[in-house]
Design a protein around this motif. Structure first.
Motif, PDB file in Angstrom:
ATOM      1  N   ALA A 103       0.830  -1.209   0.000  1.00 18.80           N
ATOM      2  CA  ALA A 103       0.000   0.000   0.000  1.00 18.80           C
ATOM      3  C   ALA A 103       0.863   1.257   0.000  1.00 18.80           C
ATOM      4  CB  ALA A 103      -0.934  -0.006   1.207  1.00 18.80           C
ATOM      5  N   ALA A 104       1.956   1.244   0.760  1.00 17.24           N
ATOM      6  CA  ALA A 104       2.839   2.416   0.798  1.00 17.24           C
ATOM      7  C   ALA A 104       3.448   2.682  -0.570  1.00 17.24           C
ATOM      8  CB  ALA A 104       3.933   2.210   1.848  1.00 17.24           C
ATOM      9  N   PHE A 105       3.935   1.633  -1.222  1.00 14.08           N
ATOM     10  CA  PHE A 105       4.574   1.828  -2.529  1.00 14.08           C
ATOM     11  C   PHE A 105       3.564   2.326  -3.562  1.00 14.08           C
ATOM     12  CE2 PHE A 105       6.201   0.519  -6.670  1.00 14.08           C
ATOM     13  CZ  PHE A 105       7.505   0.992  -6.600  1.00 14.08           C
ATOM     14  N   LEU A 106       2.390   1.728  -3.595  1.00 12.70           N
ATOM     15  CA  LEU A 106       1.376   2.161  -4.560  1.00 12.70           C
ATOM     16  C   LEU A 106       0.948   3.605  -4.305  1.00 12.70           C
ATOM     17  CD1 LEU A 106      -0.874  -1.036  -4.779  1.00 12.70           C
ATOM     18  CD2 LEU A 106       0.781  -0.217  -6.476  1.00 12.70           C
ATOM     19  N   SER A 107       0.844   3.972  -3.042  1.00 12.72           N
ATOM     20  CA  SER A 107       0.430   5.341  -2.709  1.00 12.72           C
ATOM     21  C   SER A 107       1.475   6.358  -3.122  1.00 12.72           C
ATOM     22  CB  SER A 107       0.157   5.448  -1.208  1.00 12.72           C
ATOM     23  OG  SER A 107      -0.894   4.591  -0.811  1.00 12.72           O
ATOM     24  N   ILE A 108       2.737   5.977  -3.016  1.00 10.37           N
ATOM     25  CA  ILE A 108       3.815   6.896  -3.378  1.00 10.37           C
ATOM     26  C   ILE A 108       3.819   7.179  -4.880  1.00 10.37           C
ATOM     27  CG2 ILE A 108       6.344   6.945  -3.595  1.00 10.37           C
ATOM     28  CD1 ILE A 108       6.450   5.880  -0.721  1.00 10.37           C
ATOM     29  N   LEU A 109       3.185   6.339  -5.666  1.00 10.71           N
ATOM     30  CA  LEU A 109       3.069   6.589  -7.099  1.00 10.71           C
ATOM     31  C   LEU A 109       2.035   7.675  -7.423  1.00 10.71           C
ATOM     32  CD1 LEU A 109       3.099   2.925  -8.476  1.00 10.71           C
ATOM     33  CD2 LEU A 109       5.028   4.512  -8.315  1.00 10.71           C
ATOM     34  N   THR A 110       1.234   8.091  -6.429  1.00 12.51           N
ATOM     35  CA  THR A 110       0.148   9.035  -6.693  1.00 12.51           C
ATOM     36  C   THR A 110       0.630  10.336  -7.331  1.00 12.51           C
ATOM     37  OG1 THR A 110      -1.042   8.113  -4.791  1.00 12.51           O
ATOM     38  CG2 THR A 110      -1.840  10.200  -5.673  1.00 12.51           C
ATOM     39  N   PRO A 111       1.667  11.018  -6.800  1.00  9.26           N
ATOM     40  CA  PRO A 111       2.089  12.266  -7.451  1.00  9.26           C
ATOM     41  C   PRO A 111       2.483  12.077  -8.912  1.00  9.26           C
ATOM     42  CG  PRO A 111       3.078  12.058  -5.269  1.00  9.26           C
ATOM     43  CD  PRO A 111       2.449  10.743  -5.579  1.00  9.26           C
ATOM     44  N   PHE A 112       3.163  10.973  -9.234  1.00 10.33           N
ATOM     45  CA  PHE A 112       3.553  10.716 -10.615  1.00 10.33           C
ATOM     46  C   PHE A 112       2.320  10.558 -11.506  1.00 10.33           C
ATOM     47  CE2 PHE A 112       4.633   7.471 -13.892  1.00 10.33           C
ATOM     48  CZ  PHE A 112       5.464   8.271 -14.663  1.00 10.33           C
ATOM     49  N   LEU A 113       1.310   9.844 -11.012  1.00 10.76           N
ATOM     50  CA  LEU A 113       0.097   9.647 -11.794  1.00 10.76           C
ATOM     51  C   LEU A 113      -0.665  10.960 -11.973  1.00 10.76           C
ATOM     52  CD1 LEU A 113      -1.078   6.266 -10.230  1.00 10.76           C
ATOM     53  CD2 LEU A 113       0.029   6.628 -12.450  1.00 10.76           C
ATOM     54  N   VAL A 114      -0.640  11.820 -10.952  1.00 12.54           N
ATOM     55  CA  VAL A 114      -1.272  13.139 -11.078  1.00 12.54           C
ATOM     56  C   VAL A 114      -0.560  13.959 -12.147  1.00 12.54           C
ATOM     57  CG1 VAL A 114      -1.720  15.324  -9.895  1.00 12.54           C
ATOM     58  CG2 VAL A 114      -2.186  13.166  -8.733  1.00 12.54           C
ATOM     59  N   LYS A 115       0.763  13.927 -12.139  1.00 17.18           N
ATOM     60  CA  LYS A 115       1.514  14.650 -13.161  1.00 17.18           C
ATOM     61  C   LYS A 115       1.199  14.108 -14.557  1.00 17.18           C
ATOM     62  CE  LYS A 115       6.081  15.810 -14.883  1.00 17.18           C
ATOM     63  NZ  LYS A 115       7.523  15.530 -14.850  1.00 17.18           N
ATOM     64  N   CYS A 116       1.117  12.789 -14.678  1.00 18.74           N
ATOM     65  CA  CYS A 116       0.806  12.193 -15.981  1.00 18.74           C
ATOM     66  C   CYS A 116      -0.580  12.578 -16.466  1.00 18.74           C
ATOM     67  CB  CYS A 116       0.929  10.672 -15.893  1.00 18.74           C
ATOM     68  SG  CYS A 116       2.624  10.069 -15.727  1.00 18.74           S
ATOM     69  N   SER A 117      -1.444  13.004 -15.536  1.00 23.01           N
ATOM     70  CA  SER A 117      -2.785  13.449 -15.911  1.00 23.01           C
ATOM     71  C   SER A 117      -2.794  14.908 -16.365  1.00 23.01           C
ATOM     72  CB  SER A 117      -3.746  13.264 -14.742  1.00 23.01           C
ATOM     73  OG  SER A 117      -3.902  11.898 -14.427  1.00 23.01           O
ATOM     74  N   GLY A 118      -1.628  15.554 -16.338  1.00 26.48           N
ATOM     75  CA  GLY A 118      -1.523  16.904 -16.865  1.00 26.48           C
ATOM     76  C   GLY A 118      -1.569  18.014 -15.840  1.00 26.48           C
ATOM     77  N   TYR A 119      -1.419  17.695 -14.557  1.00 24.72           N
ATOM     78  CA  TYR A 119      -1.504  18.706 -13.502  1.00 24.72           C
ATOM     79  C   TYR A 119      -0.123  19.006 -12.939  1.00 24.72           C
ATOM     80  CZ  TYR A 119      -6.489  17.817 -13.705  1.00 24.72           C
ATOM     81  OH  TYR A 119      -7.773  17.692 -14.136  1.00 24.72           O
ATOM     82  N   TYR A 120       0.099  20.297 -12.618  1.00 22.86           N
ATOM     83  CA  TYR A 120       1.357  20.657 -11.965  1.00 22.86           C
ATOM     84  C   TYR A 120       1.365  20.052 -10.552  1.00 22.86           C
ATOM     85  CZ  TYR A 120       4.963  23.106  -9.449  1.00 22.86           C
ATOM     86  OH  TYR A 120       6.046  23.377  -8.661  1.00 22.86           O
ATOM     87  N   THR A 121       2.454  19.386 -10.226  1.00 21.86           N
ATOM     88  CA  THR A 121       2.562  18.645  -8.970  1.00 21.86           C
ATOM     89  C   THR A 121       3.789  19.106  -8.197  1.00 21.86           C
ATOM     90  OG1 THR A 121       1.561  16.722 -10.039  1.00 21.86           O
ATOM     91  CG2 THR A 121       2.704  16.335  -7.966  1.00 21.86           C
ATOM     92  N   HIS A 122       3.609  19.305  -6.911  1.00 18.13           N
ATOM     93  CA  HIS A 122       4.735  19.646  -6.050  1.00 18.13           C
ATOM     94  C   HIS A 122       4.674  18.761  -4.811  1.00 18.13           C
ATOM     95  CE1 HIS A 122       7.999  22.453  -4.891  1.00 18.13           C
ATOM     96  NE2 HIS A 122       7.697  22.006  -3.686  1.00 18.13           N
ATOM     97  N   ILE A 123       5.844  18.350  -4.340  1.00 20.04           N
ATOM     98  CA  ILE A 123       5.937  17.481  -3.157  1.00 20.04           C
ATOM     99  C   ILE A 123       6.807  18.161  -2.113  1.00 20.04           C
ATOM    100  CG2 ILE A 123       6.721  15.258  -2.260  1.00 20.04           C
ATOM    101  CD1 ILE A 123       6.407  14.187  -5.161  1.00 20.04           C
ATOM    102  N   THR A 124       6.281  18.323  -0.910  1.00 22.74           N
ATOM    103  CA  THR A 124       7.116  18.638   0.242  1.00 22.74           C
ATOM    104  C   THR A 124       7.460  17.312   0.895  1.00 22.74           C
ATOM    105  OG1 THR A 124       6.134  20.820   0.587  1.00 22.74           O
ATOM    106  CG2 THR A 124       7.262  19.817   2.463  1.00 22.74           C
ATOM    107  N   LEU A 125       8.706  16.890   0.742  1.00 22.99           N
ATOM    108  CA  LEU A 125       9.146  15.564   1.175  1.00 22.99           C
ATOM    109  C   LEU A 125       9.875  15.695   2.511  1.00 22.99           C
ATOM    110  CD1 LEU A 125       9.260  12.568   0.334  1.00 22.99           C
ATOM    111  CD2 LEU A 125      11.462  13.068  -0.768  1.00 22.99           C
TER     112      LEU A 125
END
Length: 392
Positions: A103-125
């Motif tokens: 679940a952790a690994f799949l969830s971490i893919l979320t920002p990448f998938l959002v970017k692939c959908s055409g949205y500007y993405t920023h992560i505070t890590l």
């Protein structure tokens, strides 16, 4: 259709959020508060589901994902597609969305998938995988975990811009993953104040209360502090240790076991999880804060809260604390990790010296004044406007 440049920038902040007690919920609250107070921003919060209580007033909260769900990415994506924000901002570490491996690994893919959908993405890590002590984190199959951690970090770097909260974290990512220098940026953690502190007014703290605050059981452990308190009590019989916070998700039952073990010891009080509105009172009762870490994978929010409340800090000699002291001007009394005698000596030095405590309190209050959260958020917004403007 492109949003008018005169319209507020619509930001979707993906974070845990009170009354949830999930990882980074306090930081998410203060990011959201700074966004809410900015008239150029329309903020919506994509938060974790919780049954803890009613929603906080004046926030637009949409609880669209669940901790440890395998479908977190889908639920967040569905919300993004519906709302069409200008920017999707993730406030996260590696265990923010889940503490089970798949679940952790799949969830971490979320920002990448959002970017692939055409949205500007920023992560505070908040954490960097390479700095996680896998032994302290009680990780099984460390080799497989390292491979997954590097893959997860690479997926985050493919997602767009990343902000880290210590300069060495930025350099580590640039060196290890060979990404463009402007993609990974350093910003200070920020303190939970609205503006610079112009007048210094220190509270009167005479009672020798030692505060330890955090998520306990892995790299933050109470045993060394309890051992040090035995030495402190020999010289200061009315000293009291307040242990605030909750178990780390990997160590359920840790604090309850210690509470039962020391039930008859009136010098040790376990406060449990502290809701955001009660945090000032807990820090206000303390004379000093102790950080008995054996390692860390990120900067410490407790350090910034201690500075905000003008408290001296006693901290172990891990690299993250020495860097915070150097980069942010935080006054810390450092002791060698795992050395309870040295910890007790530092605690006694501060508890028995009003002059030293005053000097460190003033320095930490000034450090807090230098990075109020609204100013930190403004630096993010400046970048967001620039990146979004280039996408249009």
């Amino acid at each position: 259709m492109a949003r008018s440049s005169a319209s507020p920038m619509k930001i979707a902040l993906v974070t845990t959020f009170p009354p949830s007690s999930g990882d980074l919920n306090e930081y998410g609250f203060h990011l959201a508060s700074a966004l809410r107070s900015n008239p150029s921003v329309e903020a919506v919060i994509y938060a974790d589901q919780t049954a803890a209580g009613p929603e906080l007033e004046s926030f637009d909260v949409r609880r669209c994902w669940r901790f440890n769900s395998l479908l977190t990415a889908f639920y967040i994506l569905r919300r993004v597609w519906k709302d069409k924000p200008d920017c999707v901002w993730f406030n996260m570490g590696f265990s923010t969305f889940a503490n089970t491996p798949v679940a952790a690994f799949l969830s971490i893919l979320t920002p990448f998938l959002v970017k692939c959908s055409g949205y500007y993405t920023h992560i505070t890590l908040h954490t960097v995988f390479e700095r996680i002590n896998l032994e302290d984190a009680q990780v099984r199959f460390a080799g497989a975990y390292r491979m997954a951690g590097r893959a997860a970090t690479q997926a985050l770097l493919w997602s767009g811009d990343i902000t880290v909260l210590l300069p060495t974290f930025r350099q580590l990512l640039l060196d290890a993953y060979r990404v463009p220098a402007d993609q990974v940026q350093y910003r200070p953690h920020g303190t939970f104040v609205d503006s610079r502190i112009e007048a210094v007014v220190l509270p009167d703290r005479k009672q020798p209360v030692v505060l330890a605050f955090g998520y306990w059981g892995t790299y933050q452990r109470v045993e060394i502090l309890i051992a040090a308190m035995k030495e402190v009590l020999r010289e200061i019989p009315d000293a009291v240790l307040h242990v605030a916070g909750k178990d780390h998700p990997s160590t359920p039952g840790y604090l309850e076991g210690l509470r039962n073990q020391h039930r008859e010891n009136r010098a040790i009080q376990f406060l449990g999880y502290v809701p955001e509105e009660e945090v000032p009172a807990v820090f206000g009762r303390a004379r000093l804060v102790v950080l008995p870490y054996t390692s860390a994978a990120g900067t410490s929010g407790v350090v910034h809260q201690a500075c905000q409340h003008a408290l001296p800090i006693v901290a172990s000699d891990i690299e993250e604390f020495t860097e915070m002291a150097r980069e942010e001007g935080v006054a810390m009394a450092i002791y060698p990790r795992d050395d309870s005698q040295a910890l007790a000596a530092q605690m006694l030095r501060l508890l028995q010296s009003d002059e030293t405590c005053l000097r460190m309190s003033l320095q930490n209050l000034r450090a807090a004044s230098g990075t109020p959260m609204p100013g930190v958020v403004d630096s993010y917004l400046e970048l967001f406007r620039f990146r979004i403007g280039r996408q249009r």
